[in-house]
Design a protein around this motif. Structure first.
Motif, short mmCIF file in Angstrom:
data_model
loop_
_atom_site.label_atom_id
_atom_site.label_comp_id
_atom_site.label_asym_id
_atom_site.label_seq_id
_atom_site.Cartn_x
_atom_site.Cartn_y
_atom_site.Cartn_z
N ARG A 164 0.84 -1.22 0.00
CA ARG A 164 0.00 0.00 0.00
C ARG A 164 0.87 1.25 0.00
N MET A 165 1.98 1.22 0.73
CA MET A 165 2.90 2.36 0.75
C MET A 165 3.51 2.60 -0.63
N ILE A 166 3.85 1.52 -1.32
CA ILE A 166 4.42 1.66 -2.67
C ILE A 166 3.40 2.32 -3.61
N LYS A 167 2.14 1.94 -3.47
CA LYS A 167 1.10 2.57 -4.31
C LYS A 167 1.01 4.07 -4.02
N ASP A 168 1.14 4.47 -2.76
CA ASP A 168 1.10 5.89 -2.42
C ASP A 168 2.33 6.62 -2.94
N ILE A 169 3.47 5.91 -2.97
CA ILE A 169 4.67 6.52 -3.56
C ILE A 169 4.45 6.74 -5.06
N GLU A 170 3.89 5.73 -5.72
CA GLU A 170 3.62 5.85 -7.16
C GLU A 170 2.65 7.00 -7.43
N SER A 171 1.75 7.26 -6.51
CA SER A 171 0.76 8.34 -6.69
C SER A 171 1.30 9.68 -6.21
N ARG A 172 2.56 9.74 -5.78
CA ARG A 172 3.23 10.94 -5.29
C ARG A 172 2.60 11.46 -3.99
N PHE B 131 13.83 4.23 -4.59
CA PHE B 131 13.55 5.48 -3.91
C PHE B 131 14.17 6.68 -4.64
N PRO B 132 15.46 6.60 -5.07
CA PRO B 132 16.01 7.75 -5.80
C PRO B 132 15.25 8.06 -7.09
N VAL B 133 14.88 7.01 -7.82
CA VAL B 133 14.14 7.25 -9.08
C VAL B 133 12.81 7.94 -8.80
N LYS B 134 12.14 7.57 -7.73
CA LYS B 134 10.84 8.14 -7.37
C LYS B 134 10.98 9.42 -6.55
N LYS B 135 12.26 9.88 -6.35
CA LYS B 135 12.55 11.10 -5.60
C LYS B 135 11.99 11.02 -4.17
N VAL B 136 12.22 9.88 -3.56
CA VAL B 136 11.77 9.64 -2.19
C VAL B 136 12.97 9.63 -1.26
N TYR C 151 19.00 13.11 -4.21
CA TYR C 151 19.94 13.93 -4.96
C TYR C 151 21.32 13.96 -4.31
N ASP C 152 21.48 13.25 -3.17
CA ASP C 152 22.74 13.31 -2.42
C ASP C 152 23.28 11.90 -2.25
N ILE C 153 24.06 11.43 -3.22
CA ILE C 153 24.58 10.05 -3.20
C ILE C 153 25.94 10.04 -2.54
N ASP C 154 26.11 9.25 -1.49
CA ASP C 154 27.36 9.15 -0.74
C ASP C 154 27.86 7.71 -0.82
N ALA C 155 29.03 7.52 -1.47
CA ALA C 155 29.55 6.16 -1.68
C ALA C 155 29.84 5.46 -0.36
N SER C 156 30.37 6.22 0.64
CA SER C 156 30.68 5.60 1.93
C SER C 156 29.40 5.13 2.62
#
Length: 540
Positions: free
Chosen positions: A79-87, A115-120, A134-139
């Motif tokens: 259900r949470m994934i559906k809400d993410i898809e619906s923004r 999550f990054p693709v969906k801007k979550v 938008y803030d990717i940290d390799a460590s």
């Protein structure tokens, strides 16, 4: 700390705040963890966190209670994934990474890809993870992967712990199965204990009785089916249990040979708990049968349905692998109890002109080159066995006086033991009183502390010696020989006028037929009877 957060129907207009989902999960495998993993405590911790963050507000709470973290087939998560898809959700907050899941590849995919693709934005409070798309940290990626790897080990570790707990319960004689064996039900007060189901137990008793009388396993199944008696799996369904026998064909809803045989061989019916007969690997559907030496058997854990005497008879018959008769034939009372005395092969029954003979099996199959006929009629054999049994019964009656004398000696010895125990117990009571008086004298200042300690130590040593003597007497009492059950059974008979299958099974171990018409009868009580006769001869 109490907090009050706006729900999704009263969202603030501040566009800088992210609509936040609180995801909470607790599975059965987490049941032995601390209270901090409970649903209510997870919710409280997450709500307190969101209330402190000015850029977050609560959109909704998603709770999966009782769902494993090894997969993502969870209703609240979906259900949470559906809400993410619906923004409708822009941020996901969990207590730690393990609450999101314990499947390392899938957890990494959600955090690093989905999550990054969906801007979550993703936050795991206790693991100090705050992952903005938008803030990717390799460590941080490496740290997340390491923690996911350890979280993946957890279900395997829990599986071992659960299995260890099961083994401990099994070793203590506790029942851990989903369904009790036919004839029993799980106790309503304690599901680890078994109670007798009288309806089913009567059927079990009847199965054992029929088999002892010489009725074969296929025939027993046929009788029960003709009487429309439900087989164990159908009976469980009738009782409202969601039972499925994986070893049975779906179309089979009746008694079979294997069902009867499994009942006849199941030690549960003599009060012994038998478990750990199979092993199911984690994530594997099919179970692997374990060898008998791996089974966990604990004796006398519940009320037996079958007495030990009947059980022993049935196990002996099963080992003999005798050929039983059908409903239309007379039961062969000596089946499994006749052997050729010279070649050792079982004798076979042959009917000629209405007369039943027993011939050597080797001669019957392969001819006189391998053995001779050793023939004897059923009537002759029955007469010989009957006469011999009556002679034994008469002899046993003659020495019944010896048995009674031995019983009187045992009773006298028991009385002497009890007398000795009473004497030592009286001595213990006297010493305890003396020790108490010594303490009173010390309290009143009549004796010094050193004197009191010396008296106390002396009395305690004497009390210990008396208790040791009582323990030795009890050990001697337990070593008093019990009555011989075979002699007791023989004394119950006045005289036998005919043989039947029950008497043969009860009394006889094997009958050997020799070429010169000599017959050797080995009784189940031969050793006990011989010892008693020898003892009687010596006393005379």
């Amino acid at each position: 700390m109490a907090c009050s957060l706006p729900d999704k129907e009263h969202m603030p207009e501040n566009s800088n705040q992210l609509k936040t989902a609180l995801y909470i999960r607790l599975s059965r495998e987490d049941g032995d963890k601390s209270e901090s993993l409970s649903i209510s405590n997870q919710r409280l911790q997450l709500m307190e966190f969101v209330s402190r963050e000015t850029d977050l507000y609560l959109y909704d709470t998603y709770i999966d209670d009782g769902y494993t973290g090894t997969n993502f087939n969870r209703p609240a998560f979906e259900r949470m994934i559906k809400d993410i898809e619906s923004r409708n959700v822009q941020c996901v907050v969990v207590k730690d990474l393990s609450r999101l899941g314990r499947n390392m590849p899938e957890v990494s995919r959600y955090i690093n890809e989905y999550f990054p693709v969906k801007k979550v934005r993703f936050i795991a409070i206790n693991d100090s993870v705050d992952r903005k798309y938008y803030d990717i940290d390799a460590s941080e990626d490496m740290m997340i992967d390491v923690k996911n790897m350890f979280n993946g080990f957890y279900p395997k570790d829990i599986s071992k712990k659960v299995r260890s707990t099961f083994r401990t319960k099994q070793s203590n004689g506790q029942f851990i199965g989903a369904f009790a064996s036919f004839g029993y039900v799980k106790s309503a007060k304690d599901h680890n204990k078994l109670e007798v189901d009288e309806y089913a137990a009567d059927i079990v008793r009847r199965i054992f009785a029929m088999y002892v009388k010489g009725i074969g396993q296929n025939t027993i199944a046929k009788i029960l089916n003709e009487e429309n008696i439900p087989c164990p799996s159908e009976y469980k369904k009738q009782q409202g249990l969601n039972y499925h026998n994986s070893n049975r064909l779906d179309a089979t809803s009746y008694w079979t040979y294997s069902t009867i045989r499994n009942i006849l061989k199941n030690e549960i019916y003599i009060g012994n708990m038998v478990q750990n007969k199979s092993f199911r690997q984690m994530c594997k559907k099919s179970a692997v049968s374990l060898p008998k030496e791996k089974w966990i058997v604990v004796e006398n854990t519940h009320e037996p349905i079958i007495d030990r005497d009947t059980w022993d008879k049935v196990q002996d018959l099963l080992k003999r692998n005798t050929r039983h008769t059908s409903l239309t034939e007379n039961v062969h009372m000596f089946a499994g109890y006749l052997k050729c005395g010279d070649c050792g092969r079982a004798m076979v029954k042959i009917r000629r002109k209405g007369v039943c003979f027993f011939n050597c099996g080797s001669y019957n199959r392969y001819g006189k080159k391998f053995c001779s006929i050793h023939s004897i009629t059923e009537q002759e054999l029955e007469g010989i066995v009957l006469d011999d049994l009556n002679l034994i019964i008469s002899s046993v009656k003659d020495i019944s006086r010896l048995i009674e004398e031995e019983n009187q000696k045992q009773r006298k010895n028991h009385a002497d033991f009890l007398g000795d125990i009473s004497k030592y117990q009286a001595e213990i009571d006297r010493l305890v009183m003396k020790k108490e008086r010594a303490y009173d004298d010390y309290s009143d200042g009549l004796i010094t502390r050193d004197d009191y300690m010396r008296y106390r130590d002396k009395y305690e040593q004497q009390i210990s010696a008396a208790r040791s003597a009582i323990e030795k007497i009890n050990q001697l009492k337990s070593q008093v020989p019990a009555k011989n059950p075979w002699i007791e059974k023989l004394l119950q008979y006045e005289k036998l006028y005919r043989l039947d299958r029950d008497i043969v099974v009860e009394m006889i171990s094997m009958i050997y037929i020799y070429e010169n018409n000599t017959i050797k009868i080995v009784y189940n009580f031969s050793n006990e009877l011989e010892a008693l006769l020898n003892r009687h001869a010596c006393s005379d």
